[in-house]
Structures are given as C-alpha cells and as structure tokens.
Design a protein around this motif. Structure first.
Motif, PDB file in Angstrom:
ATOM      1  N   ALA A 154       0.818  -1.218   0.000  1.00  0.00           N
ATOM      2  CA  ALA A 154       0.000   0.000   0.000  1.00  0.00           C
ATOM      3  C   ALA A 154       0.851   1.266   0.000  1.00  0.00           C
ATOM      4  CB  ALA A 154      -0.928   0.004   1.207  1.00  0.00           C
ATOM      5  N   GLN A 155       2.048   1.201   0.594  1.00  0.00           N
ATOM      6  CA  GLN A 155       2.853   2.407   0.796  1.00  0.00           C
ATOM      7  C   GLN A 155       3.153   3.165  -0.509  1.00  0.00           C
ATOM      8  OE1 GLN A 155       3.548  -0.688   1.827  1.00  0.00           O
ATOM      9  NE2 GLN A 155       4.601  -0.748   3.801  1.00  0.00           N
ATOM     10  N   PRO A 156       3.680   2.512  -1.545  1.00  0.00           N
ATOM     11  CA  PRO A 156       3.949   3.265  -2.778  1.00  0.00           C
ATOM     12  C   PRO A 156       2.679   3.782  -3.428  1.00  0.00           C
ATOM     13  CG  PRO A 156       4.347   0.919  -3.101  1.00  0.00           C
ATOM     14  CD  PRO A 156       4.179   1.128  -1.635  1.00  0.00           C
ATOM     15  N   ARG A 157       1.616   3.018  -3.364  1.00  0.00           N
ATOM     16  CA  ARG A 157       0.357   3.459  -3.961  1.00  0.00           C
ATOM     17  C   ARG A 157      -0.203   4.677  -3.226  1.00  0.00           C
ATOM     18  NH1 ARG A 157       0.918  -1.913  -4.865  1.00  0.00           N
ATOM     19  NH2 ARG A 157       0.124  -2.759  -6.855  1.00  0.00           N
ATOM     20  N   ASN A 158      -0.062   4.686  -1.910  1.00  0.00           N
ATOM     21  CA  ASN A 158      -0.537   5.839  -1.139  1.00  0.00           C
ATOM     22  C   ASN A 158       0.203   7.109  -1.531  1.00  0.00           C
ATOM     23  OD1 ASN A 158      -2.344   4.221   0.224  1.00  0.00           O
ATOM     24  ND2 ASN A 158      -1.056   3.974   2.041  1.00  0.00           N
ATOM     25  N   LEU A 159       1.526   7.031  -1.661  1.00  0.00           N
ATOM     26  CA  LEU A 159       2.295   8.214  -2.033  1.00  0.00           C
ATOM     27  C   LEU A 159       2.050   8.601  -3.487  1.00  0.00           C
ATOM     28  CD1 LEU A 159       5.757   7.836  -0.242  1.00  0.00           C
ATOM     29  CD2 LEU A 159       3.730   9.112   0.466  1.00  0.00           C
ATOM     30  N   LEU A 160       1.906   7.625  -4.358  1.00  0.00           N
ATOM     31  CA  LEU A 160       1.626   7.940  -5.762  1.00  0.00           C
ATOM     32  C   LEU A 160       0.278   8.647  -5.903  1.00  0.00           C
ATOM     33  CD1 LEU A 160       2.867   4.664  -7.475  1.00  0.00           C
ATOM     34  CD2 LEU A 160       3.845   6.944  -7.774  1.00  0.00           C
ATOM     35  N   GLY A 161      -0.625   8.375  -4.972  1.00  0.00           N
ATOM     36  CA  GLY A 161      -1.920   9.043  -4.998  1.00  0.00           C
ATOM     37  C   GLY A 161      -1.829  10.537  -4.760  1.00  0.00           C
ATOM     38  N   SER A 162      -0.707  11.002  -4.228  1.00  0.00           N
ATOM     39  CA  SER A 162      -0.527  12.433  -3.974  1.00  0.00           C
ATOM     40  C   SER A 162       0.217  13.139  -5.102  1.00  0.00           C
ATOM     41  CB  SER A 162       0.226  12.649  -2.654  1.00  0.00           C
ATOM     42  OG  SER A 162       1.581  12.235  -2.750  1.00  0.00           O
ATOM     43  N   VAL A 163       0.645  12.390  -6.120  1.00  0.00           N
ATOM     44  CA  VAL A 163       1.373  12.971  -7.249  1.00  0.00           C
ATOM     45  C   VAL A 163       0.374  13.626  -8.202  1.00  0.00           C
ATOM     46  CG1 VAL A 163       2.870  12.499  -9.232  1.00  0.00           C
ATOM     47  CG2 VAL A 163       3.241  11.295  -7.059  1.00  0.00           C
ATOM     48  N   LYS A 164       0.521  14.910  -8.406  1.00  0.00           N
ATOM     49  CA  LYS A 164      -0.406  15.655  -9.268  1.00  0.00           C
ATOM     50  C   LYS A 164      -0.290  15.191 -10.726  1.00  0.00           C
ATOM     51  CE  LYS A 164      -0.509  19.890  -6.475  1.00  0.00           C
ATOM     52  NZ  LYS A 164       0.230  19.309  -5.332  1.00  0.00           N
ATOM     53  N   GLY A 165      -1.438  15.017 -11.376  1.00  0.00           N
ATOM     54  CA  GLY A 165      -1.463  14.659 -12.790  1.00  0.00           C
ATOM     55  C   GLY A 165      -1.354  13.174 -13.071  1.00  0.00           C
ATOM     56  N   LEU A 166      -1.118  12.365 -12.033  1.00  0.00           N
ATOM     57  CA  LEU A 166      -0.892  10.932 -12.227  1.00  0.00           C
ATOM     58  C   LEU A 166      -2.164  10.123 -12.004  1.00  0.00           C
ATOM     59  CD1 LEU A 166       1.068   8.558 -12.712  1.00  0.00           C
ATOM     60  CD2 LEU A 166       1.491   8.535 -10.242  1.00  0.00           C
ATOM     61  N   GLU A 167      -2.474   9.263 -12.950  1.00  0.00           N
ATOM     62  CA  GLU A 167      -3.576   8.311 -12.814  1.00  0.00           C
ATOM     63  C   GLU A 167      -2.983   6.921 -12.647  1.00  0.00           C
ATOM     64  OE1 GLU A 167      -7.177   6.233 -15.398  1.00  0.00           O
ATOM     65  OE2 GLU A 167      -5.918   7.796 -16.295  1.00  0.00           O
ATOM     66  N   LEU A 168      -3.335   6.233 -11.565  1.00  0.00           N
ATOM     67  CA  LEU A 168      -2.809   4.894 -11.301  1.00  0.00           C
ATOM     68  C   LEU A 168      -3.803   3.851 -11.793  1.00  0.00           C
ATOM     69  CD1 LEU A 168      -0.273   3.645 -10.028  1.00  0.00           C
ATOM     70  CD2 LEU A 168      -1.538   3.454  -7.878  1.00  0.00           C
ATOM     71  N   ARG A 169      -3.332   2.949 -12.649  1.00  0.00           N
ATOM     72  CA  ARG A 169      -4.161   1.882 -13.198  1.00  0.00           C
ATOM     73  C   ARG A 169      -3.578   0.534 -12.780  1.00  0.00           C
ATOM     74  NH1 ARG A 169      -5.073   3.887 -19.499  1.00  0.00           N
ATOM     75  NH2 ARG A 169      -5.839   6.007 -19.021  1.00  0.00           N
ATOM     76  N   GLU A 170      -4.351  -0.268 -12.086  1.00  0.00           N
ATOM     77  CA  GLU A 170      -3.844  -1.529 -11.563  1.00  0.00           C
ATOM     78  C   GLU A 170      -3.837  -2.622 -12.630  1.00  0.00           C
ATOM     79  OE1 GLU A 170      -2.393  -2.222  -8.876  1.00  0.00           O
ATOM     80  OE2 GLU A 170      -2.930  -0.638  -7.453  1.00  0.00           O
ATOM     81  N   MET A 171      -2.790  -3.423 -12.621  1.00  0.00           N
ATOM     82  CA  MET A 171      -2.749  -4.634 -13.418  1.00  0.00           C
ATOM     83  C   MET A 171      -3.715  -5.665 -12.833  1.00  0.00           C
ATOM     84  SD  MET A 171       1.276  -5.356 -14.220  1.00  0.00           S
ATOM     85  CE  MET A 171       2.145  -4.196 -13.153  1.00  0.00           C
ATOM     86  N   LYS A 172      -4.028  -6.675 -13.616  1.00  0.00           N
ATOM     87  CA  LYS A 172      -4.849  -7.767 -13.106  1.00  0.00           C
ATOM     88  C   LYS A 172      -4.066  -8.575 -12.072  1.00  0.00           C
ATOM     89  CE  LYS A 172      -7.616  -9.991 -15.860  1.00  0.00           C
ATOM     90  NZ  LYS A 172      -8.159 -10.904 -16.921  1.00  0.00           N
ATOM     91  N   THR A 173      -2.772  -8.746 -12.312  1.00  0.00           N
ATOM     92  CA  THR A 173      -1.939  -9.550 -11.407  1.00  0.00           C
ATOM     93  C   THR A 173      -0.654  -8.793 -11.062  1.00  0.00           C
ATOM     94  OG1 THR A 173      -0.942 -10.680 -13.314  1.00  0.00           O
ATOM     95  CG2 THR A 173      -2.839 -11.747 -12.250  1.00  0.00           C
ATOM     96  N   PRO A 174      -0.747  -7.693 -10.319  1.00  0.00           N
ATOM     97  CA  PRO A 174       0.454  -6.914  -9.991  1.00  0.00           C
ATOM     98  C   PRO A 174       1.419  -7.647  -9.069  1.00  0.00           C
ATOM     99  CG  PRO A 174      -1.418  -6.121  -8.725  1.00  0.00           C
ATOM    100  CD  PRO A 174      -1.957  -7.098  -9.714  1.00  0.00           C
ATOM    101  N   GLU A 175       0.944  -8.673  -8.356  1.00  0.00           N
ATOM    102  CA  GLU A 175       1.787  -9.387  -7.398  1.00  0.00           C
ATOM    103  C   GLU A 175       2.513 -10.584  -7.999  1.00  0.00           C
ATOM    104  OE1 GLU A 175      -0.704 -10.441  -4.135  1.00  0.00           O
ATOM    105  OE2 GLU A 175      -0.988  -8.367  -3.472  1.00  0.00           O
ATOM    106  N   VAL A 176       2.249 -10.892  -9.275  1.00  0.00           N
ATOM    107  CA  VAL A 176       2.895 -12.030  -9.916  1.00  0.00           C
ATOM    108  C   VAL A 176       4.310 -11.657 -10.343  1.00  0.00           C
ATOM    109  CG1 VAL A 176       2.849 -13.556 -11.933  1.00  0.00           C
ATOM    110  CG2 VAL A 176       0.748 -13.087 -10.665  1.00  0.00           C
ATOM    111  N   CYS A 177       5.263 -12.554 -10.079  1.00  0.00           N
ATOM    112  CA  CYS A 177       6.674 -12.328 -10.398  1.00  0.00           C
ATOM    113  C   CYS A 177       6.861 -12.010 -11.875  1.00  0.00           C
ATOM    114  CB  CYS A 177       7.471 -13.584 -10.028  1.00  0.00           C
ATOM    115  SG  CYS A 177       9.235 -13.501 -10.418  1.00  0.00           S
TER     116      CYS A 177
END
Length: 257
Positions: A154-177
């Motif tokens: 959650a930590q990087p996603r929380n900080l990225l949420g404060s970056v102006k102009g940035l839209e975060l789009r999740e992968m289907k499997t972000p945790e897969v190697c």
C-alpha cells in the motif's frame, strides 16, 4: 516526522542503481532529505551479497555481509531503494552468523535498522504526500522481495496518490513475479522469458503509459521485454516519480545530450 531531530540515515545504494540507474539514488536522497533526514552514503559499502547467497555460496556471502555490517555501523537507519537488497539485510544476514555469536548480534542490529525506501518514508517517518507532478497514467508492479518479505504494497500506492497529474491503473496480477529473480533468469531463461511475457501483456492491458516498481532488477527485466516487443510504455523506479524526477529519460532510453 515524529521527531524534531533529523535522523542520521545511511543510503544503501545497491549495485544496479550504482551501475545502471544512479538517478534512483539521487531520488532517494531527495525524498529522505525532504522528510527531514540527514543522509550519508558510506563509501565502503559493497554489494549486499545476494547473488552469492542465491547460488549457495555462504562463505562469500558471509565475507560480504561482514564488510557491509562494518560500513553501516552507527547509523540510525539504513535505507535501500530496493526490496530485495533491503530484505537481504533485514531478513537473511543474521542467519549467516549462527556459529558466531558476536557477529550475529551485529547482524541482528543492522537488520533491525534496515528498511526499504518507500516503507521507511511511510511507515517510519509518517510521510503521507509528496510535492511531485507526473502527467500521465502508470501501473505498479509489486516486486517479490518487497511484497513478500517486507510487506511493501500500500505504501507506494498511497504516495503515488498524492502525485499531481498521475492516474494509477492496476494490473490484473500486480503481485505475480516478472521472471527476473536474480540468478533465476540466468538458470532458467525460457521460463523467465515466458513469465515476463505474461507480465508485459498484463501491463499492456492497463493502457498505462508508464510502468513503476521499487526494484531496479525487475524494472530492467520488464523494460527489456517491453522494448523488444516494441512497446511505448516508459519504465521508471517509483522513487524517481515521487521525487519529481519523472522528466528524466526512462529506463532503456538514451540520455539526452
């Protein structure tokens, strides 16, 4: 910061950052200083020993670990912009010295002061936002060691949420190697390539123009695959975007003259 006294923090630069992407180290220093830390880069630091450790060479790993322990003695915290290197220091060093009580105590002391960069900023220093802008969309890959050994999710996603102009789009499997796995990609190249191929397809499905992660090994592996496929997705370390250094050439792009 919880404390008014700046923390004396040592930056563990990592081999890949030193040799391939120094901007990640500068971004880490910027983020730590903006959070109120006094940052030093011990000149005697070396590789954390993970390649030797992963291949079973415990004697070499112990020798490397002993030098690292010496180099980082006395700092309030040791911070690495890498979950795999941070995990090596905090999770694997003490077990290298089970037959040496005095060294084991020192290894445990270092382990207790060692952190991955983004988790240190959020969980230890209490950073909740950054003064950065990045115009575009990004997807985030959870590197194996950071996620599974250190709980970085959650930590990087929380900080990225404060970056102006940035839209975060999740992968289907972000945790897969992604298939890098240090020496894994050398021992099993066909399996590694199949894994990173699945990852690149997952990245493409998000429609994001940028790929972010916290481990340079994973990023270089995925960047290589994306470029071989002709993808226009830009690849960056999360610290670069959080430090408002997102205008630098992406990983694999030529430096500007």
């Amino acid at each position: 910061m919880p404390s008014s006294r700046p923390r004396r923090v040592a930056l563990f630069v990592t081999c890949l950052v030193d040799l391939f992407r120094p901007s990640v180290g500068f971004a880490a220093v910027k983020l730590l200083e903006e959070a109120g830390c006094t940052v030093e880069v011990p000149p005697l630091q070396t590789c954390c020993g993970q390649p030797a450790y992963n291949t079973g060479d415990r004697a070499t790993t112990r020798a490397i670990a002993a030098q690292v322990i010496d180099a980082f003695e006395g700092y309030d915290a040791v911070v690495a912009p890498s979950g795999s290197c941070g995990g090596m220091l905090s999770h694997h060093y003490p077990g290298l010295f089970d037959d040496d009580p005095s060294m084991k105590i020192r290894a445990e002391n270092l382990a207790g002061r060692s952190y991955e960069l983004i988790s240190f900023l959020v969980d230890v220093l209490g950073v909740r936002n950054v003064a950065a802008r990045y115009d575009g969309s990004a997807t985030y890959h959870d590197s194996c060691s950071g996620l599974r050994e250190l709980g970085v999710k959650a930590q990087p996603r929380n900080l990225l949420g404060s970056v102006k102009g940035l839209e975060l789009r999740e992968m289907k499997t972000p945790e897969v190697c992604c298939g890098f796995g240090g020496t894994f990609c050398v021992k099993y190249p066909e399996i590694s390539n199949a894994m990173v191929g699945e990852k690149s397809a997952d990245i493409a499905a998000t429609g994001a123009d940028t790929l972010l992660a916290g481990d340079l090994g994973c990023l270089m592996n995925m960047a290589g695959k994306l470029q071989r496929e002709g993808s226009a997705v830009r690849v960056r370390h999360v610290a670069e975007v959080l430090a408002d250094m997102g205008d630098l050439p992406a990983i694999g792009e030529p430096e500007r003259g």
